[in-house]
Design a protein around this motif. Structure first.
Motif, short mmCIF file in Angstrom:
data_model
loop_
_atom_site.label_atom_id
_atom_site.label_comp_id
_atom_site.label_asym_id
_atom_site.label_seq_id
_atom_site.Cartn_x
_atom_site.Cartn_y
_atom_site.Cartn_z
N TYR A 149 0.86 -1.19 0.00
CA TYR A 149 0.00 0.00 0.00
C TYR A 149 0.89 1.24 0.00
N SER A 150 0.58 2.21 -0.85
CA SER A 150 1.41 3.41 -0.95
C SER A 150 1.44 4.14 0.39
N GLY A 151 2.65 4.58 0.76
CA GLY A 151 2.82 5.26 2.03
C GLY A 151 3.04 4.32 3.20
N GLN A 152 2.86 3.02 2.96
CA GLN A 152 2.99 2.03 4.01
C GLN A 152 4.13 1.06 3.72
N CYS A 153 5.16 1.53 3.03
CA CYS A 153 6.30 0.70 2.65
C CYS A 153 7.58 1.29 3.24
N TYR A 154 8.26 0.50 4.05
CA TYR A 154 9.43 0.99 4.77
C TYR A 154 10.67 0.14 4.50
N VAL A 155 10.55 -0.79 3.58
CA VAL A 155 11.63 -1.74 3.36
C VAL A 155 12.84 -1.08 2.71
N GLY B 95 -7.89 15.25 17.71
CA GLY B 95 -8.31 14.25 18.69
C GLY B 95 -7.44 13.03 18.83
N VAL B 96 -6.27 13.00 18.16
CA VAL B 96 -5.38 11.84 18.29
C VAL B 96 -4.55 12.02 19.56
N LYS B 97 -4.71 11.08 20.51
CA LYS B 97 -4.07 11.22 21.83
C LYS B 97 -2.58 10.89 21.77
N ARG B 98 -2.23 9.85 21.00
CA ARG B 98 -0.84 9.40 20.97
C ARG B 98 -0.36 9.33 19.52
N VAL B 99 0.76 10.00 19.24
CA VAL B 99 1.32 10.04 17.89
C VAL B 99 2.77 9.57 17.95
N GLU B 100 3.03 8.42 17.36
CA GLU B 100 4.41 7.92 17.28
C GLU B 100 5.14 8.59 16.12
N PRO B 101 6.46 8.70 16.21
CA PRO B 101 7.22 9.30 15.11
C PRO B 101 7.28 8.37 13.90
N ALA B 102 7.57 8.96 12.75
CA ALA B 102 7.70 8.19 11.51
C ALA B 102 8.85 7.19 11.62
N PHE B 103 8.75 6.10 10.85
CA PHE B 103 9.80 5.08 10.83
C PHE B 103 11.14 5.71 10.42
N GLU B 104 11.07 6.69 9.51
CA GLU B 104 12.29 7.36 9.03
C GLU B 104 12.96 8.17 10.14
N LYS B 105 12.17 8.55 11.13
CA LYS B 105 12.71 9.35 12.23
C LYS B 105 13.19 8.47 13.38
N GLU B 106 12.48 7.38 13.60
CA GLU B 106 12.80 6.49 14.72
C GLU B 106 12.47 5.06 14.31
N ALA B 107 13.45 4.38 13.72
CA ALA B 107 13.23 3.02 13.21
C ALA B 107 12.91 2.05 14.35
N GLN B 108 12.00 1.11 14.05
CA GLN B 108 11.63 0.09 15.03
C GLN B 108 12.09 -1.27 14.51
N ALA B 109 12.82 -1.98 15.36
CA ALA B 109 13.44 -3.23 14.92
C ALA B 109 12.42 -4.28 14.47
N ASP B 110 11.26 -4.31 15.11
CA ASP B 110 10.28 -5.35 14.80
C ASP B 110 9.13 -4.85 13.92
N ALA B 111 9.32 -3.71 13.26
CA ALA B 111 8.24 -3.11 12.46
C ALA B 111 7.93 -3.94 11.22
N VAL B 112 6.65 -4.00 10.87
CA VAL B 112 6.27 -4.56 9.57
C VAL B 112 6.71 -3.55 8.51
N LEU B 113 7.41 -4.04 7.49
CA LEU B 113 8.01 -3.13 6.50
C LEU B 113 7.16 -2.98 5.25
N MET B 114 6.29 -3.94 4.96
CA MET B 114 5.41 -3.86 3.79
C MET B 114 4.05 -4.46 4.16
N PHE B 115 3.01 -3.80 3.67
CA PHE B 115 1.65 -4.30 3.82
C PHE B 115 1.10 -4.52 2.42
N CYS B 116 0.88 -5.78 2.05
CA CYS B 116 0.58 -6.11 0.65
C CYS B 116 -0.78 -6.79 0.51
#
Length: 613
Positions: free
Chosen positions: A172-178, A536-557
């Motif tokens: 999905y566009s915008g949801q690819c971090y690989v 109204g969004v209570k919690r906002v995590e930073p972008a993967f590009e700003k703070e990479a997460q080791a266990d993040a899903v990198l592609m949603f297909c």
């Protein structure tokens, strides 16, 4: 009274030349990269070139959209704001954006369109964006007709933009971090490394090989040319051709093809009208298989189908030409009906499914003499991915676009008046003070010839009404000056009367559809974070590009390898002979775990951090 909906054919431009040819070949709108911060870092354009494109486009009521659709660092916002004001001043019609931080800048009254990078696939998301002030929303490529129709029903006044042709991202566009995770090149920052076009081995939990050296994430190219009417009926208003890195021949051919398809629909369906002016005349026959393609699919428009992927090669196959009949020393013969030309580029897949290409040196009927003899076998299927003759046509002037004009020549007390009225009802009159003198010979033909000479202008004569009390003599040079003056005035009237949309982005506080945002929200800067907090969004995590997460899903297909292999528990109900989890192994030894979420019919790709590279 019939309510007509303007339909926009939206074509890509990597530069000024491509943009002008998109217009000449029938585009109603053109999207082009900004000098910086567009989602194709290699396709930036100067302000001077964009301004020249705007001036040309607006003659035909064609709109120019500029992509500023990357996520931005805090320190880039000031430069982005200045650039947006520069784009506004040169007359750009809208910006295609991804980063919500842009909405918090000091913006000119320029419309904003919500990029597909925002992951727009639900009625709730699109409704939120429309209420926030976005004037057009670019939908995810993976949607079905039914899903598009539901979004349109929820947001009937919001123009929906859908992709109809070109390359497909597997995620999905915008949801690819690989690309960011593996190469430090962010797709959300315009630097995608095209990871999905690489070859992989696929192995199971026991290390057994399922597939070897296949392009398992590479999809065919989208082609919705047979589904255009269904897309319009579902609610699409803007039909988008992918290709801001494609060459001018691709832009000409594909734009012209879709223009013809849409015009044929408009003749039958009067509730749909074109969104710009002018009639296009072509000097060639558009054919989609003449331009770059990996083979065609209509993707998920009618639901899941087994024809969306291209595992053998990520390269262009082109048009099917026939099969090899026999192979001799320095030539081979082909069984097929399509003619070849000297210089054609041909390709074929060998027994292992590997693509090979070669150039034809000489053609004698169905005998082909290649520059170097490839390893061909009888019955091998041949494709042409470079048509020498077609490319030669594409390098010349291949289309012209003309705006219909009605002329009227009348007399007044001081001489004559020439009135020009174009197809958009712009009308001007030019008065010629001139002493009337009877002509020695009939003048009607000369009047028509001189006034109708509109060849090097954007106009063509539709009708000429001559209302004179006598056969008056007017020299050809005087008529030519009168025509030129009238054309210049009409061009100026079109520029002045161009229907430019100017709207300020409003400040809103309505609720975002989710109460929290993970890294999938792509929030890179403080202004974007503030936007979501205000909604109204209570919690906002930073972008993967700003703070990479080791266990993040990198592609949603939506593309699913379990389905592709015939082991989908929902569709096939066949048990796989291999033990899950499955892994993709790249040529550099990296392992990527595959997880399957059948509830949302989705495959997820994650880096297997336990594996040594």
């Amino acid at each position: 009274m019939l309510r007509q909906r303007p339909i926009e054919l939206l074509a890509p431009a990597k530069n000024l030349e491509c943009g002008m040819e998109a217009i000449n070949h029938g585009a109603d709108a053109v999207y082009i990269g900004a000098p910086r911060f567009g989602a194709r870092a290699a396709a930036g354009n100067s302000l001077e070139d964009i301004e020249a494109l705007v001036r040309y486009a607006h003659l035909y009521r064609v709109r120019i959209y500029v992509t500023v659709n990357t996520i931005l660092k805090d320190e880039e916002l000031a430069e982005t704001e200045k650039m947006i004001w520069d784009l506004y001043r040169i007359g750009v019609d809208a910006l295609i954006v991804q980063d919500m931080g842009i909405t918090r800048l000091n913006l000119p009254p320029i419309p904003l369109h919500a990029s597909t990078q925002m992951d727009n696939r639900t009625p709730q998301k699109v409704k939120f964006l429309a209420e926030a002030g976005f004037r057009q929303v670019v939908l995810a490529r993976e949607l079905t007709l039914d899903e598009i129709a539901k979004i349109h029903a929820a947001c009937p006044d919001t123009p929906l933009e859908v992709f109809v042709h070109g390359a497909l991202c597997v995620s999905y566009s915008g949801q690819c971090y690989v690309s960011q995770a593996c190469f430090g090149r962010s797709a959300n920052r315009g630097e995608c490394a095209q990871f999905c076009r690489l070859s992989f081995d696929m192995v199971d939990a026991d290390g057994k090989t399922i597939a070897r050296g296949k392009h398992l994430l590479s999809l065919k190219d989208m082609n919705q040319s047979e589904n255009l009417e269904a897309l319009l009926d579902a609610g699409a208003s803007s039909l988008k051709i992918e290709g801001r890195l494609k060459d001018v021949a691709y832009v000409k051919n594909v734009t012209a093809y879709y223009r013809q398809k849409l015009d044929a629909i408009f003749k039958r369906r009067k509730e749909y009208i074109r969104a710009s002016s002018g009639t296009v005349r072509l000097a060639f026959r558009p054919q989609l298989d003449k331009s770059f393609s990996r083979g065609f699919t209509d993707y998920f428009l009618h639901g899941r189908t087994p024809d969306i992927f291209s595992f053998h090669t990520p390269k262009s196959l082109g048009e099917e030409m026939g099969v090899v009949k026999e192979v001799r020393g320095n030539y081979f013969t082909v069984a097929g009906v399509k003619p070849f030309s000297n210089g054609d580029g041909l390709c074929y897949l060998d027994e292992a499914g590997k693509l090979h290409g070669f150039r034809v040196n000489r053609v004698e009927n169905n005998k082909l003499y290649p520059q170097e003899m490839p390893r061909l076998r009888p019955k091998t299927r041949l494709y042409r991915n470079f048509d020498q003759e077609f490319e030669r046509v594409m390098q010349k002037k291949s289309a012209e676009r003309k705006i219909a004009v009605a002329m009227a020549l009348e007399e007044n007390n001081f001489g004559f008046t020439l009135t020009l009225t174009d197809e958009d009802d712009n009308s001007i009159s030019v008065t010629l003070p001139y002493e009337k003198a009877p002509a020695r010979t009939p003048q009607a033909e000369n009047l028509r010839n001189q006034l109708g000479k509109l060849g090097n202008t954007p106009f063509e004569l539709e009708s000429l009404d001559i209302s004179l009390s006598g056969d008056w003599f007017i020299p050809s040079s005087v008529l030519a000056d009168l025509r030129r003056t009238a054309v210049e005035k009409l061009l100026e009237a079109r520029r002045i009367n161009y229907p430019q949309e100017r709207v300020r982005f409003p400040k809103t506080v309505h609720a975002f559809p989710a109460g929290e945002l993970t890294y999938l929200g792509n929030v890179m800067n403080g202004k974007a974070q503030a936007f979501y907090h205000d909604h109204g969004v209570k919690r906002v995590e930073p972008a993967f590009e700003k703070e990479a997460q080791a266990d993040a899903v990198l592609m949603f297909c939506k593309h699913c390898l379990r389905y592709s292999m015939g082991w989908c528990p929902v569709h096939h109900k066949v048990k796989s002979p291999y033990r899950e989890p499955y892994y993709l192994v790249s040529t550099d030894g990296r392992r990527f775990r595959l997880d399957f979420d059948c509830k949302v019919c989705q495959m997820k790709v994650s880096l297997d951090n336990r594996a040594s590279s």
